[in-house]
Design a protein around this motif. Structure first.
Motif, PDB file in Angstrom:
ATOM      1  N   ILE A 225       0.846  -1.186   0.000  1.00 35.02           N
ATOM      2  CA  ILE A 225       0.000   0.000   0.000  1.00 35.02           C
ATOM      3  C   ILE A 225       0.886   1.242   0.000  1.00 35.02           C
ATOM      4  O   ILE A 225       1.962   1.255   0.620  1.00 35.02           O
ATOM      5  CB  ILE A 225      -0.953  -0.015   1.218  1.00 35.02           C
ATOM      6  N   GLU A 226       0.468   2.258  -0.732  1.00 30.04           N
ATOM      7  CA  GLU A 226       1.233   3.496  -0.845  1.00 30.04           C
ATOM      8  C   GLU A 226       1.012   4.341   0.414  1.00 30.04           C
ATOM      9  O   GLU A 226      -0.019   5.000   0.559  1.00 30.04           O
ATOM     10  CB  GLU A 226       0.785   4.256  -2.098  1.00 30.04           C
ATOM     11  N   ALA A 227       1.986   4.307   1.305  1.00 26.41           N
ATOM     12  CA  ALA A 227       1.858   4.986   2.600  1.00 26.41           C
ATOM     13  C   ALA A 227       2.385   6.411   2.576  1.00 26.41           C
ATOM     14  O   ALA A 227       2.042   7.217   3.442  1.00 26.41           O
ATOM     15  CB  ALA A 227       2.584   4.191   3.681  1.00 26.41           C
ATOM     16  N   TYR A 228       3.220   6.721   1.593  1.00 21.65           N
ATOM     17  CA  TYR A 228       3.802   8.068   1.487  1.00 21.65           C
ATOM     18  C   TYR A 228       3.342   8.658   0.158  1.00 21.65           C
ATOM     19  O   TYR A 228       3.620   8.112  -0.905  1.00 21.65           O
ATOM     20  CB  TYR A 228       5.328   7.995   1.560  1.00 21.65           C
ATOM     21  N   TYR A 229       2.630   9.789   0.257  1.00 20.89           N
ATOM     22  CA  TYR A 229       2.006  10.378  -0.935  1.00 20.89           C
ATOM     23  C   TYR A 229       2.011  11.892  -0.789  1.00 20.89           C
ATOM     24  O   TYR A 229       2.001  12.428   0.327  1.00 20.89           O
ATOM     25  CB  TYR A 229       0.580   9.846  -1.086  1.00 20.89           C
TER      26      TYR A 229
END
Length: 293
Positions: A225-229
């Motif tokens: 999952i993309e946790a840093y955006y």
């Protein structure tokens, strides 16, 4: 020495304004520490057309750069558009390519319907007006928005979306997409890992529905999952991390860079405050396995 990381970027192969090779040269020109290691992934929307150029340019920096072939697949989750990122995919995989072709053909049909609706609004525009020089380049709504700006129908790309092209606006058209589960399967069949992009971006889903989405996709084989955006605040980032921990998902991060189509977003730093930490790399790189060329 800190690694500079950006695992979510778009080129002219989809809806960015820099070519795949220009993304790499720009990344190196913007690095504060010019000698540090770099990890980049090109993740164009529903196409891998830019990957060969990206990987070719990356070879010029192979002592310093790890380049990852990727894709961002648009999917339909109960009427909500959800994006699944695929990393270290085999861009010659026939099933993946056929599915992406269907996605693009659906997008092309959508473009024609959008243009028809714009015509009904008194705007003079045809498909030829927005067709790029490169036949492999995916035509998307930003191409239409830039044409509207060029012809002074709007004063900015943002206004074009806000007035005509965004969901709920007069010229918005839905399109046919695979389910997230189908996208995850395609990515796995092409030898890659599947990651849920920008969870907090999906404003139609409340907290319970977001949690249900992650649970359902984990059951379908989701890897990360993309946790840093670029738009996340600390609370949102912590929430996504908590879901990752609960479901034993890998953490990734990227800016969603689009060049001048989203000028407020820069490589590595997003809107100025984000940073993808080195700590995510060991597990992520292990999951990727040997890098595809």
């Amino acid at each position: 020495m800190k690694t500079q990381i950006d695992l979510h970027m778009h080129s002219t192969a989809s809806d960015g304004t820099l070519t795949p090779s220009q993304i790499i040269t720009t990344a190196f020109s913007e690095m504060k520490n010019k000698k540090g290691p770099v990890v980049l992934a090109l993740t164009d929307h529903d196409t891998v057309a830019g990957i060969p150029e990206f990987m070719k340019e990356a070879k010029k920096h192979e002592h310093q750069l790890t380049a990852i072939p990727g894709v961002e697949i648009s999917t339909d989750y109960h009427g909500v558009e959800i994006h699944i990122l695929g990393y270290n995919i085999d861009i010659t995989n026939e099933e993946l390519l056929n599915s992406l072709k269907i996605c693009r053909e659906s997008r092309d049909g959508r473009n024609e319907k959008i243009i028809q609706k714009l015509n009904e609004q008194g705007i003079e525009i045809t498909m030829e007006d927005i067709r790029p020089a490169d036949p492999n380049e995916t035509i998307a709504r930003p191409h239409i928005a830039k044409y509207l700006l060029k012809k002074n129908y709007v004063s900015s790309v943002k206004e074009a979306f806000d007035k005509y092209l965004a969901e709920g606006r007069c010229c918005y058209v839905e399109r046919i997409m695979p389910t997230p589960e189908e996208a995850i399967s395609l990515i796995h069949k092409s030898g890659g890992i599947a990651v849920l992009a920008h969870l907090m971006y999906y404003k139609k889903l409340n907290a319970d529905q977001k949690s249900e989405l992650v649970f359902a996709l984990k059951e379908a084989g989701l890897d990360g999952i993309e946790a840093y955006y670029n738009s996340y605040d600390e609370i949102e980032e912590d929430y996504v991390k908590s879901l990752a921990t609960r479901h034993a998902l890998l953490l990734t991060g990227g800016t969603d860079f689009h060049g001048e189509n989203k000028p407020h977003i820069s490589l590595f730093k997003g809107q100025g405050h984000m940073e993808v930490p080195d700590a995510i790399l060991p597990a992520f790189m292990e999951a990727l396995g040997p890098m595809k060329k």
